[in-house]
Design a protein around this motif. Sequence first.
Motif, PDB file in Angstrom:
ATOM      1  N   PRO A 147      -7.215   0.721  21.736  1.00  0.00           N
ATOM      2  CA  PRO A 147      -7.458   2.048  20.152  1.00  0.00           C
ATOM      3  C   PRO A 147      -6.601   3.789  20.559  1.00  0.00           C
ATOM      4  CG  PRO A 147      -9.053   2.118  21.583  1.00  0.00           C
ATOM      5  CD  PRO A 147      -8.123   0.702  22.539  1.00  0.00           C
ATOM      6  N   ASP A 148      -6.566   4.253  21.451  1.00  0.00           N
ATOM      7  CA  ASP A 148      -5.668   5.617  21.456  1.00  0.00           C
ATOM      8  C   ASP A 148      -4.504   5.741  20.757  1.00  0.00           C
ATOM      9  OD1 ASP A 148      -7.864   6.313  22.555  1.00  0.00           O
ATOM     10  OD2 ASP A 148      -8.109   5.596  24.693  1.00  0.00           O
ATOM     11  N   ASN A 149      -4.079   4.538  20.384  1.00  0.00           N
ATOM     12  CA  ASN A 149      -2.668   4.696  20.201  1.00  0.00           C
ATOM     13  C   ASN A 149      -2.296   4.865  18.237  1.00  0.00           C
ATOM     14  OD1 ASN A 149       0.046   3.547  19.473  1.00  0.00           O
ATOM     15  ND2 ASN A 149       0.298   2.893  20.669  1.00  0.00           N
ATOM     16  N   ALA A 150      -1.861   6.348  18.363  1.00  0.00           N
ATOM     17  CA  ALA A 150      -2.100   6.985  16.784  1.00  0.00           C
ATOM     18  C   ALA A 150      -1.297   6.580  16.300  1.00  0.00           C
ATOM     19  CB  ALA A 150      -1.738   8.732  17.289  1.00  0.00           C
ATOM     20  N   VAL A 151       0.446   6.252  17.197  1.00  0.00           N
ATOM     21  CA  VAL A 151       1.186   5.744  16.388  1.00  0.00           C
ATOM     22  C   VAL A 151       1.131   4.745  15.262  1.00  0.00           C
ATOM     23  CG1 VAL A 151       3.359   4.755  16.459  1.00  0.00           C
ATOM     24  CG2 VAL A 151       3.286   6.685  17.645  1.00  0.00           C
ATOM     25  N   VAL A 152      -0.034   3.576  15.992  1.00  0.00           N
ATOM     26  CA  VAL A 152      -0.284   1.865  15.133  1.00  0.00           C
ATOM     27  C   VAL A 152      -1.180   3.171  14.589  1.00  0.00           C
ATOM     28  CG1 VAL A 152      -1.264   0.342  15.706  1.00  0.00           C
ATOM     29  CG2 VAL A 152      -0.254   1.144  17.278  1.00  0.00           C
ATOM     30  N   HIS A 153      -2.159   3.141  14.944  1.00  0.00           N
ATOM     31  CA  HIS A 153      -2.714   3.773  13.389  1.00  0.00           C
ATOM     32  C   HIS A 153      -2.382   4.536  11.631  1.00  0.00           C
ATOM     33  CE1 HIS A 153      -7.174   3.746  15.047  1.00  0.00           C
ATOM     34  NE2 HIS A 153      -6.374   4.097  16.814  1.00  0.00           N
ATOM     35  N   SER A 154      -0.883   5.142  12.456  1.00  0.00           N
ATOM     36  CA  SER A 154      -0.224   5.261  11.071  1.00  0.00           C
ATOM     37  C   SER A 154      -0.181   4.708  10.398  1.00  0.00           C
ATOM     38  CB  SER A 154       0.568   6.490  12.004  1.00  0.00           C
ATOM     39  OG  SER A 154       1.388   6.852  11.032  1.00  0.00           O
ATOM     40  N   GLY A 155       0.851   3.079  11.568  1.00  0.00           N
ATOM     41  CA  GLY A 155       1.311   2.616  10.545  1.00  0.00           C
ATOM     42  C   GLY A 155       0.539   1.551  10.164  1.00  0.00           C
ATOM     43  N   LEU A 156      -0.818   1.728  10.490  1.00  0.00           N
ATOM     44  CA  LEU A 156      -1.783   1.150   9.522  1.00  0.00           C
ATOM     45  C   LEU A 156      -2.414   1.467   8.337  1.00  0.00           C
ATOM     46  CD1 LEU A 156      -4.055  -1.576   9.041  1.00  0.00           C
ATOM     47  CD2 LEU A 156      -6.045   0.029  10.719  1.00  0.00           C
ATOM     48  N   ALA A 157      -2.228   2.968   8.974  1.00  0.00           N
ATOM     49  CA  ALA A 157      -2.371   3.472   7.322  1.00  0.00           C
ATOM     50  C   ALA A 157      -1.128   3.578   6.051  1.00  0.00           C
ATOM     51  CB  ALA A 157      -1.978   5.164   8.128  1.00  0.00           C
ATOM     52  N   GLY A 158       0.004   3.178   6.932  1.00  0.00           N
ATOM     53  CA  GLY A 158       1.288   3.035   5.788  1.00  0.00           C
ATOM     54  C   GLY A 158       0.768   1.802   5.093  1.00  0.00           C
ATOM     55  N   ILE A 159       0.433   0.565   5.787  1.00  0.00           N
ATOM     56  CA  ILE A 159      -0.182  -1.054   4.796  1.00  0.00           C
ATOM     57  C   ILE A 159      -1.003  -0.808   4.147  1.00  0.00           C
ATOM     58  CG2 ILE A 159      -0.798  -3.048   5.349  1.00  0.00           C
ATOM     59  CD1 ILE A 159       0.582  -2.901   8.182  1.00  0.00           C
ATOM     60  N   TYR A 160      -1.861   0.002   4.541  1.00  0.00           N
ATOM     61  CA  TYR A 160      -2.483   0.480   3.522  1.00  0.00           C
ATOM     62  C   TYR A 160      -2.275   0.899   2.036  1.00  0.00           C
ATOM     63  CZ  TYR A 160      -7.117  -1.149   6.499  1.00  0.00           C
ATOM     64  OH  TYR A 160      -8.044  -1.298   7.400  1.00  0.00           O
ATOM     65  N   ASN A 161      -1.396   1.887   2.709  1.00  0.00           N
ATOM     66  CA  ASN A 161      -1.232   2.886   1.195  1.00  0.00           C
ATOM     67  C   ASN A 161      -0.623   1.459   0.538  1.00  0.00           C
ATOM     68  OD1 ASN A 161      -0.494   5.136  -0.014  1.00  0.00           O
ATOM     69  ND2 ASN A 161       1.155   4.894   0.068  1.00  0.00           N
ATOM     70  N   HIS A 162       0.289   1.504   1.447  1.00  0.00           N
ATOM     71  CA  HIS A 162       1.523   0.584  -0.195  1.00  0.00           C
ATOM     72  C   HIS A 162       0.765  -0.885  -0.673  1.00  0.00           C
ATOM     73  CE1 HIS A 162       5.307  -1.350  -0.551  1.00  0.00           C
ATOM     74  NE2 HIS A 162       4.595  -2.865  -0.390  1.00  0.00           N
ATOM     75  N   VAL A 163      -0.764  -0.710   0.291  1.00  0.00           N
ATOM     76  CA  VAL A 163      -1.468  -2.168  -0.875  1.00  0.00           C
ATOM     77  C   VAL A 163      -2.096  -1.225  -1.933  1.00  0.00           C
ATOM     78  CG1 VAL A 163      -0.887  -4.387   0.195  1.00  0.00           C
ATOM     79  CG2 VAL A 163      -3.063  -3.072   1.063  1.00  0.00           C
ATOM     80  N   SER A 164      -2.242   0.137  -1.577  1.00  0.00           N
ATOM     81  CA  SER A 164      -3.379   0.801  -2.848  1.00  0.00           C
ATOM     82  C   SER A 164      -4.434   0.834  -2.245  1.00  0.00           C
ATOM     83  CB  SER A 164      -3.167   0.530  -3.522  1.00  0.00           C
ATOM     84  OG  SER A 164      -1.423   0.891  -4.527  1.00  0.00           O
ATOM     85  N   ARG A 165      -5.046   0.864  -1.130  1.00  0.00           N
ATOM     86  CA  ARG A 165      -5.874   1.265  -0.750  1.00  0.00           C
ATOM     87  C   ARG A 165      -6.216   2.312  -0.071  1.00  0.00           C
ATOM     88  NH1 ARG A 165      -6.735  -4.905   2.874  1.00  0.00           N
ATOM     89  NH2 ARG A 165      -8.500  -3.786   3.163  1.00  0.00           N
TER      90      ARG A 165
END
Length: 984
Positions: free
Chosen positions: A336-354
């Motif tokens: 859960p502490d991996n900031a880069v993976v949180h950022s990657g998840l954010a990128g996918i959410y943004n791509h699908v307009s969430r």
Amino acid sequence: MTRYAFIGNCQIQALFNLYRQHVEPTQDDVFRYIRSYEDIAEADRSYIAASDVVVEQVQDFKPKGDIAGIQTVGRRIFVPVVNAGFLWPYAGQPHPLNAGVWYLEGGPYGSEASDAFLNRMINRKVAPDEAVARYRDTDVNKTMNLDRLLELSLEKQRARDAMTGFSIADVIEAHFRDEPIFRTPYHPNARVAKALATQFFVQMGVSGADIARMQNAMLITPFPKEELPLHPSVIRHFNLRYANADTRYAFLSEGRYTFEEYANRYMRYDWNAALQEGIALARAGDIDKALERVREGLAASPKAAPGYAALGHLLQRKGDHDEAIAAMRHSLALDPDNAVVHSGLAGIYNHVSRRDEAEAALREAMARDPWEAHFPTLLSHWLRAWKRIDDALACATRAIEIAPYAPAGHVELGCAYDLKGDSARAELCWRKAVALAPQNVGALTTLASLLSRQSQWDEAASLWQNVVDLEPANGHARGHLVHALQKSGKLATAIALIEEALAKTPRDVDLLSRYAAYLAQDNRPTDALVVLRTATLVDPTNRHLIQDLAQLYRDTGDLAGAESALRQLAAADPTSPVAMTQLAHLLAWQRRWPEARVAAEHALTLGGSAGDLHGLLATVHQETGDVDGAAAALTRAAALAPANGDLQYRLSKSWEKLGRLADAVTAARAAVAIDPGNPHWQTNLGHMLGASGDLDGAEAALREAVAASPTSAGFHAALADLLLRRGRHAEAVAASRLAVSVAPDNAHFQGRLQYMLEQEQQASLRPASVARAPVAIAPTDVAPALPAATARALVAEARRFHLDGDHEAARNLLLLAVAEAPEDGDAHYNLSQVLKALDKPDAALEAARLAVKLQSDNPHWLNHLGVLLMQSGAVDEAEDHLSRAVTHAPQGAGFQDSLAQLLARQGRIEEAIQAVHIAVSLEPRNIHFLEHLSRLLESAGDTAGAVAALEQAHQVVPDNSHFRTLLARMRAKVTLPQTQSVLA
């Protein structure tokens, strides 16, 4: 320029990266990292010798890339190797089977992941389980003196510290029992890495603020995150308070293992090659193969958090967004502490307009690693797209606080300011980014784009050139460079650059289109046509190319070519009204009225601009004599474009012809309300008001016209005629004198003034029986004994009625004059003029024929008859009479202009231009002749000549809005000979 050479192992490489990240560079600084564990190439040796600052690592042994023999002229800074080998007594010898592969250069079990005890077990072919059991039960302190090993390690560290001016040994000694200060023997954890970097920065003279920022940012070690397990007996001996026999250690990307699990895998040379290769393939872009290998790897290592993160990225690129999100969440559940993976998840959410989830995930990344500038920079970018400008500015500002020397933050802050409308601050940000990274394409591009928008073409061209030099294949930048060069006046350079690009990509239609545009601008229309034709052969369905070709044909006077291209465009895109609209205008320009009408009506059915097309149809109706149709079309056009005063002006003229004076006044007032400063529209309003009997309103409108354009003779003359009609002779003469003073060469104005001066002298000849109101007098009612002087007086009085707009009264008087003196050609001529005003073309033509029959050498009567014949369609007969008028009065500018109009109708443009040139030479201040000349030159493709003619007219009447508008349009056409699509 300062040259920096960093020479050493991975520890020096980490310092190199930290220095580049946290210390402000100067524009000319040059940095190079050189591995000391490899042979140093000759080029690197030369670089070291010429460097101003050489950072060299001090080790306990002579490195393979020893630089002691290299003579240097710059300052040398020595940095100690740091290590904690006493914690891993058996480390240092790679696994016997260890081998590097393309995706893992050092192999899975290199020096930093090795164990000599287990290597001996492998070499002796001891069974893995037995070897691990032996190793687990071994008391390492009984095989070697761990306290002495610690003592020797610290002594060597202090010796290296003393040689270099560092103090690392004390940090190791103070903290090694309380926290994992190293991950492997030569990979320090955050505390030691921070101490090493801090002391190095001090020796390099770095500011305290930059040092503090670096220290705050180093939440985790800059070294690889893999760990070498600690032997349980070593943990017990040193009383290490952060580990025990069950502690798990990270191994590559596979997950975490206890000491025994690691040792067992080591004995078997067991590692997840599929997972490592899959992650590497994902970075290389081989998505399908990567996905296959990552899935295979995760089946063997189900707790590999990096593997699930890689899987998420791969699934996203395949378009499987739901599964990608699930994989990313699984990765975060494991780590859960991996900031880069949180950022990657954010990128996918943004791509699908969430958006909400995207923002929350990225803010979570920022919370996990608050000193990573990329996260707030990315969030600012998203917030800009979401129109949350103030929030974007806050994030971009935070990014710069974290990393003030990273160009990306300054670029992003500039973008936020630019979107807010603060271009001055945006420019400062982008200039800072370029100063920090002169070779950063993103920074160069944003600044160059802004300067292009501000028309600072010279500097913009220089920046675009830098981008092209850095990225020769960047066609977008090359296009901007060419445009900037053209705008900065370097057209030849722009053309040469396009030709260079076309030599490599001769079928690039965008380049060909731009090339044609610039050739046309360079007065090479024939070459431009060849290029555009070539482009249409490459891409025969490209609508923009065909449209550009049509425009170029028209600009060069090849109306047939333009028509052919427009018909091709209409065929290529039959649902678009663009081609049909342009074709309608082209046909109207050639006075091919029936065809123009068909094209315009077709364009309307396709959804073309109704206001424009109805206006065009009105012109068609007017030119073909359908006044009712013209009025109806103008009514529709004016309703669709209520702010278009010209439509209201034209509509008022149509209503007048139809005898609907009230409607004519209403339309004229509407035009003036849109642009009260337009003297033509004010004059028209004055005429309409005068015709309807509102002489006060008419005078007010005419005085507005004179005030708006005091150097236009026609407006003074119109006011003079109205004043004469009102019986204010002195004021009329004064206004007429002003008209003559403005246009002293105008024979008509001279004649009007003379007429006014003669009025009082002829007053005694006016018969008392002639009333000042329309009367119906037939020729048979006239007594046969009236004197000839009375007939002349009737003609003179009829002229006055005619000028006052009372055409019926004028006709009645002229009929009396004709009946009294049927051999008086002047009476027939004036009667023809009045009948024309009354829209009685046949009767007007007959009267004009009688006048010319009576005096066949009168150029005025010949010209009048020729114009009437031209309007009736008798072109050949019209040319005969107009040519005779010119022959009898070659100095008559108006006669030359009439002949030019006829020649233009016949398509004899060059002859028409020659005739109107003569008219202009005779009356160089006649704005009507100049406008006629401009239109003819434009139709012949001589746009520069057309502009020159309009500029001459504008000098005569600088306040005339009509000519200002025409001139602006024509100048724009000279600047952009093609449509905007070509130059964009």
